[in-house]
Design a protein around this motif. Sequence first.
Motif, PDB file in Angstrom:
ATOM      1  N   GLU A 137       0.832  -1.203   0.000  1.00 15.96           N
ATOM      2  CA  GLU A 137       0.000   0.000   0.000  1.00 15.96           C
ATOM      3  C   GLU A 137       0.867   1.254   0.000  1.00 15.96           C
ATOM      4  OE1 GLU A 137      -3.763   0.556   2.457  1.00 15.96           O
ATOM      5  OE2 GLU A 137      -2.396   2.009   3.389  1.00 15.96           O
ATOM      6  N   CYS A 138       1.885   1.252   0.823  1.00 14.03           N
ATOM      7  CA  CYS A 138       2.794   2.397   0.908  1.00 14.03           C
ATOM      8  C   CYS A 138       3.468   2.651  -0.443  1.00 14.03           C
ATOM      9  CB  CYS A 138       3.840   2.125   1.999  1.00 14.03           C
ATOM     10  SG  CYS A 138       5.101   3.388   2.140  1.00 14.03           S
ATOM     11  N   ALA A 139       4.036   1.606  -1.030  1.00 13.32           N
ATOM     12  CA  ALA A 139       4.740   1.751  -2.310  1.00 13.32           C
ATOM     13  C   ALA A 139       3.783   2.197  -3.417  1.00 13.32           C
ATOM     14  CB  ALA A 139       5.415   0.435  -2.676  1.00 13.32           C
ATOM     15  N   GLU A 140       2.589   1.607  -3.469  1.00 11.59           N
ATOM     16  CA  GLU A 140       1.634   1.976  -4.511  1.00 11.59           C
ATOM     17  C   GLU A 140       1.205   3.432  -4.401  1.00 11.59           C
ATOM     18  OE1 GLU A 140      -1.489  -0.976  -4.439  1.00 11.59           O
ATOM     19  OE2 GLU A 140      -0.333  -2.296  -5.764  1.00 11.59           O
ATOM     20  N   LYS A 141       1.012   3.907  -3.178  1.00 11.91           N
ATOM     21  CA  LYS A 141       0.656   5.320  -2.995  1.00 11.91           C
ATOM     22  C   LYS A 141       1.787   6.227  -3.471  1.00 11.91           C
ATOM     23  CE  LYS A 141      -2.770   5.191   0.664  1.00 11.91           C
ATOM     24  NZ  LYS A 141      -3.135   5.578   2.011  1.00 11.91           N
ATOM     25  N   ARG A 142       3.003   5.858  -3.149  1.00 10.87           N
ATOM     26  CA  ARG A 142       4.143   6.680  -3.559  1.00 10.87           C
ATOM     27  C   ARG A 142       4.314   6.672  -5.076  1.00 10.87           C
ATOM     28  NH1 ARG A 142       4.839  10.444  -2.141  1.00 10.87           N
ATOM     29  NH2 ARG A 142       6.988  10.543  -2.856  1.00 10.87           N
ATOM     30  N   ILE A 143       4.148   5.511  -5.704  1.00 11.21           N
ATOM     31  CA  ILE A 143       4.252   5.426  -7.166  1.00 11.21           C
ATOM     32  C   ILE A 143       3.137   6.252  -7.804  1.00 11.21           C
ATOM     33  CG2 ILE A 143       4.095   3.879  -9.158  1.00 11.21           C
ATOM     34  CD1 ILE A 143       5.486   1.719  -7.345  1.00 11.21           C
ATOM     35  N   ALA A 144       1.914   6.151  -7.275  1.00  6.85           N
ATOM     36  CA  ALA A 144       0.789   6.939  -7.794  1.00  6.85           C
ATOM     37  C   ALA A 144       1.043   8.436  -7.659  1.00  6.85           C
ATOM     38  CB  ALA A 144      -0.501   6.555  -7.067  1.00  6.85           C
ATOM     39  N   ASP A 145       1.794   8.825  -6.632  1.00  7.69           N
ATOM     40  CA  ASP A 145       2.140  10.235  -6.425  1.00  7.69           C
ATOM     41  C   ASP A 145       3.331  10.678  -7.272  1.00  7.69           C
ATOM     42  OD1 ASP A 145       0.064  10.593  -4.646  1.00  7.69           O
ATOM     43  OD2 ASP A 145       1.314  10.405  -2.855  1.00  7.69           O
ATOM     44  N   GLY A 146       3.861   9.771  -8.106  1.00  9.03           N
ATOM     45  CA  GLY A 146       4.940  10.142  -9.013  1.00  9.03           C
ATOM     46  C   GLY A 146       6.329   9.662  -8.623  1.00  9.03           C
ATOM     47  N   GLU A 147       6.450   8.965  -7.517  1.00  8.86           N
ATOM     48  CA  GLU A 147       7.770   8.457  -7.115  1.00  8.86           C
ATOM     49  C   GLU A 147       8.247   7.419  -8.122  1.00  8.86           C
ATOM     50  OE1 GLU A 147      10.886   8.824  -5.791  1.00  8.86           O
ATOM     51  OE2 GLU A 147       9.770   9.337  -3.966  1.00  8.86           O
ATOM     52  N   ARG A 148       9.514   7.475  -8.482  1.00  9.68           N
ATOM     53  CA  ARG A 148      10.069   6.529  -9.444  1.00  9.68           C
ATOM     54  C   ARG A 148      11.261   5.754  -8.898  1.00  9.68           C
ATOM     55  NH1 ARG A 148       5.732   7.007 -10.566  1.00  9.68           N
ATOM     56  NH2 ARG A 148       4.801   7.804 -12.445  1.00  9.68           N
ATOM     57  N   CYS A 149      11.658   6.046  -7.666  1.00 10.34           N
ATOM     58  CA  CYS A 149      12.750   5.306  -7.031  1.00 10.34           C
ATOM     59  C   CYS A 149      12.322   4.904  -5.628  1.00 10.34           C
ATOM     60  CB  CYS A 149      14.021   6.143  -6.974  1.00 10.34           C
ATOM     61  SG  CYS A 149      15.423   5.273  -6.205  1.00 10.34           S
ATOM     62  N   LEU A 150      12.164   3.593  -5.436  1.00 12.73           N
ATOM     63  CA  LEU A 150      11.843   3.057  -4.117  1.00 12.73           C
ATOM     64  C   LEU A 150      13.095   2.382  -3.561  1.00 12.73           C
ATOM     65  CD1 LEU A 150       8.423   1.288  -4.825  1.00 12.73           C
ATOM     66  CD2 LEU A 150       8.787   3.556  -3.822  1.00 12.73           C
ATOM     67  N   VAL A 151      13.457   2.753  -2.356  1.00 14.01           N
ATOM     68  CA  VAL A 151      14.572   2.099  -1.668  1.00 14.01           C
ATOM     69  C   VAL A 151      13.948   1.241  -0.565  1.00 14.01           C
ATOM     70  CG1 VAL A 151      16.702   2.393  -0.364  1.00 14.01           C
ATOM     71  CG2 VAL A 151      16.084   4.064  -2.135  1.00 14.01           C
ATOM     72  N   ILE A 152      14.170  -0.056  -0.650  1.00 15.42           N
ATOM     73  CA  ILE A 152      13.662  -0.976   0.355  1.00 15.42           C
ATOM     74  C   ILE A 152      14.827  -1.336   1.262  1.00 15.42           C
ATOM     75  CG2 ILE A 152      12.442  -3.130   0.793  1.00 15.42           C
ATOM     76  CD1 ILE A 152      10.840  -1.086  -0.958  1.00 15.42           C
ATOM     77  N   ASP A 153      14.714  -0.946   2.509  1.00 11.29           N
ATOM     78  CA  ASP A 153      15.774  -1.125   3.504  1.00 11.29           C
ATOM     79  C   ASP A 153      15.558  -2.446   4.238  1.00 11.29           C
ATOM     80  OD1 ASP A 153      17.605  -0.935   5.581  1.00 11.29           O
ATOM     81  OD2 ASP A 153      16.859   0.995   6.322  1.00 11.29           O
ATOM     82  N   LEU A 154      16.486  -3.369   4.055  1.00 17.15           N
ATOM     83  CA  LEU A 154      16.394  -4.682   4.687  1.00 17.15           C
ATOM     84  C   LEU A 154      17.393  -4.866   5.818  1.00 17.15           C
ATOM     85  CD1 LEU A 154      15.973  -6.913   1.494  1.00 17.15           C
ATOM     86  CD2 LEU A 154      14.188  -5.945   2.970  1.00 17.15           C
ATOM     87  N   GLU A 155      18.033  -3.788   6.255  1.00 16.84           N
ATOM     88  CA  GLU A 155      19.049  -3.900   7.297  1.00 16.84           C
ATOM     89  C   GLU A 155      18.509  -4.556   8.564  1.00 16.84           C
ATOM     90  OE1 GLU A 155      22.088  -0.860   9.461  1.00 16.84           O
ATOM     91  OE2 GLU A 155      19.932  -0.633   9.845  1.00 16.84           O
ATOM     92  N   ALA A 156      17.277  -4.241   8.947  1.00 15.10           N
ATOM     93  CA  ALA A 156      16.675  -4.798  10.167  1.00 15.10           C
ATOM     94  C   ALA A 156      15.676  -5.918   9.858  1.00 15.10           C
ATOM     95  CB  ALA A 156      15.999  -3.695  10.974  1.00 15.10           C
ATOM     96  N   CYS A 157      15.691  -6.407   8.617  1.00 18.22           N
ATOM     97  CA  CYS A 157      14.786  -7.474   8.198  1.00 18.22           C
ATOM     98  C   CYS A 157      15.422  -8.822   8.535  1.00 18.22           C
ATOM     99  CB  CYS A 157      14.513  -7.361   6.699  1.00 18.22           C
ATOM    100  SG  CYS A 157      13.429  -8.627   6.047  1.00 18.22           S
ATOM    101  N   THR A 158      14.731  -9.610   9.338  1.00 21.18           N
ATOM    102  CA  THR A 158      15.290 -10.878   9.825  1.00 21.18           C
ATOM    103  C   THR A 158      15.103 -12.036   8.851  1.00 21.18           C
ATOM    104  OG1 THR A 158      13.221 -11.319  11.005  1.00 21.18           O
ATOM    105  CG2 THR A 158      14.992 -10.227  12.240  1.00 21.18           C
ATOM    106  N   GLY A 159      14.412 -11.800   7.762  1.00 21.76           N
ATOM    107  CA  GLY A 159      14.176 -12.821   6.750  1.00 21.76           C
ATOM    108  C   GLY A 159      12.953 -12.442   5.940  1.00 21.76           C
TER     109      GLY A 159
END
Length: 178
Positions: free
Chosen positions: A34-56
């Motif tokens: 939902e977050c990414a889709e809203k940002r893309i709809a608002d014109g964002e063209r670069c999404l950075v997905i931060d996995l530093e704290a992602c455990t898997g």
Amino acid sequence: MSSENAILVGVFDGFTWIRCEGKGSFVTSPVMKECAEKRIADGERCLVIDLEACTGMDSTFMGQLASFSARLSKLGSSGGVQIAGAGERNRNSLEDLGLDCLLEIDPPSAIWRGKADEVRSHLEPYQLGRPIGTQDRAKHVLESHKVLSATNADNARKFAGVVGILEKEVAENEQKAD
């Protein structure tokens, strides 16, 4: 979603930063979607997905990452999806599904390079606009696995059973709702 599993977001000049804390799963991926889709709809063209704290990450979560890349690619985006702080385990998971061809993993020349700690200090928790029901979750998981299956022949074979079961479940639930 629990406090151990959260999606944080920040909008910066030239990119949107989405951080997964805890497990990247079928529970957290609707929030990220939902977050990414809203940002893309608002014109964002670069999404950075931060996995530093992602455990898997499970396959549903990774399917959503692939779907963001496909959506931005269709828009002719020069930014696409960049992965920050992948770590060895998450990098291996992405590579095992061939997603390293769709996602820029820790790109050395990214505009956020050298600013990750500052960016992370400005993130806010993202909350779903509405709760996700059982049928919506099943559709979400199905969509993610279809995207993964379309990525390459190995994934198509790997996820054929899951896709078949989920298609049947979604169809049965829709018939019951009618």
